[in-house]
Scaffold this active site. Sequence first.
Site, short mmCIF file in Angstrom:
data_model
loop_
_atom_site.label_atom_id
_atom_site.label_comp_id
_atom_site.label_asym_id
_atom_site.label_seq_id
_atom_site.Cartn_x
_atom_site.Cartn_y
_atom_site.Cartn_z
N ASP A 87 0.75 -1.17 0.00
CA ASP A 87 0.02 -0.11 -0.06
C ASP A 87 1.00 1.06 -0.05
OD1 ASP A 87 -2.84 0.69 0.08
OD2 ASP A 87 -2.07 2.07 1.33
N TYR A 172 2.42 8.67 -10.35
CA TYR A 172 2.73 10.06 -9.98
C TYR A 172 4.31 10.28 -10.21
CZ TYR A 172 -1.59 10.65 -7.60
OH TYR A 172 -2.95 10.85 -7.27
P1 ITT Z 1 -3.34 -2.14 -5.31
O1 ITT Z 1 -4.38 -1.75 -4.06
O2 ITT Z 1 -4.15 -3.31 -6.10
O3 ITT Z 1 -2.10 -2.71 -5.04
P2 ITT Z 1 -3.48 0.42 -6.10
O4 ITT Z 1 -2.98 1.24 -7.39
O5 ITT Z 1 -5.16 0.78 -5.65
O6 ITT Z 1 -3.16 -0.96 -6.29
P3 ITT Z 1 -2.74 1.61 -3.41
O7 ITT Z 1 -3.88 1.86 -2.98
O8 ITT Z 1 -1.47 1.27 -2.89
O9 ITT Z 1 -2.48 0.82 -4.90
O10 ITT Z 1 -2.42 3.05 -4.30
C1 ITT Z 1 -1.05 3.48 -4.48
C2 ITT Z 1 -1.03 4.75 -5.42
O11 ITT Z 1 -0.04 5.74 -5.06
C3 ITT Z 1 -0.69 4.29 -6.89
O12 ITT Z 1 -2.08 3.98 -7.76
C4 ITT Z 1 -0.09 5.54 -7.62
O13 ITT Z 1 -0.91 6.51 -7.80
C5 ITT Z 1 0.70 5.99 -6.22
N1 ITT Z 1 2.18 5.63 -6.31
C6 ITT Z 1 2.41 4.62 -5.49
N2 ITT Z 1 3.78 4.10 -5.72
C7 ITT Z 1 4.26 4.88 -6.68
C8 ITT Z 1 5.42 4.89 -7.58
O14 ITT Z 1 6.34 4.19 -7.11
N3 ITT Z 1 5.26 5.85 -8.46
C9 ITT Z 1 4.41 6.47 -8.72
N4 ITT Z 1 3.05 6.55 -8.09
C10 ITT Z 1 2.97 5.86 -7.03
#
Ligand code: ITT
Length: 220
Positions: A87, A172
């Site tokens: 997350d 991002y």
């Molecule tokens: P899962 O819950 O299925 O893993 P998700 O995309 O919904 O997928 P999250 O709730 O953890 O995941 O949201 C993480 C968000 O944060 C992701 O969608 C990106 O917008 C941002 N993010 C996280 N890590 C990143 C990275 O390495 N580079 C760019 N954006 C990132």
Amino acid sequence: MKQLIIFATGNKGKIREIRDIITDPDTEVLSMKEAGVEADPDENGASFEENALIKARAVAELIRRQKNEGTLSFDTEDTQVTVMSDDSGLVIDALGGEPGIYSARYLGYDTDYNYKMEQIMKRMENVPDPERTARFVAAVGAVFPDGSEHVVTGAMEGVIAHGIYGLNGFGYDPFFYLPEYGKTSAEITEEEKNAISHRGKALRSMIALFDEWRRRNSID
Ligand code: ITT
């Protein structure tokens, strides 16, 4: 004993990075889709750590249920199954930590990221460079084969740029500027990003915890 890690994520960008970070040839990594154990729990925790555990727990629970019903799509003979999750999000100081745990949902889950970044840059129009500090944070959660739960975090510091640069990474990355590289995290290579990223750090800490657990339990 074979090791199988099922990663509780539906995010293709994450899974690509995770596969590059977990390089142990004896450990197979499957996404929850590949393993046929897709869970979509409510991510209603108040922190990255809580949400990571919610996701890992939901998939571990689904595996338990499918195993009891005999409907698991993968073989668990001589195999230890670990569930891991990530997350993560972007924490911007000038916006009081936004979008934070809501990074994926910010302005709508399916909204184009160029639009999301443009809106954030608009909100930060008057924020001077020294105050544009931000960090990506990742919590990696896990349910080990004995059912024990673990969570670790990692962070990568940077600055919100004034424009969108680069095609690598995801989400991002194109406006997340890394002063020591003079580039955004979408302009450095995936290998460079994994070496310094929130996800790389958290995942390597989790793998170290897991290796320690295997040693304690004398599993080779
Ligand atoms: P899962 O819950 O299925 O893993 P998700 O995309 O919904 O997928 P999250 O709730 O953890 O995941 O949201 C993480 C968000 O944060 C992701 O969608 C990106 O917008 C941002 N993010 C996280 N890590 C990143 C990275 O390495 N580079 C760019 N954006 C990132």
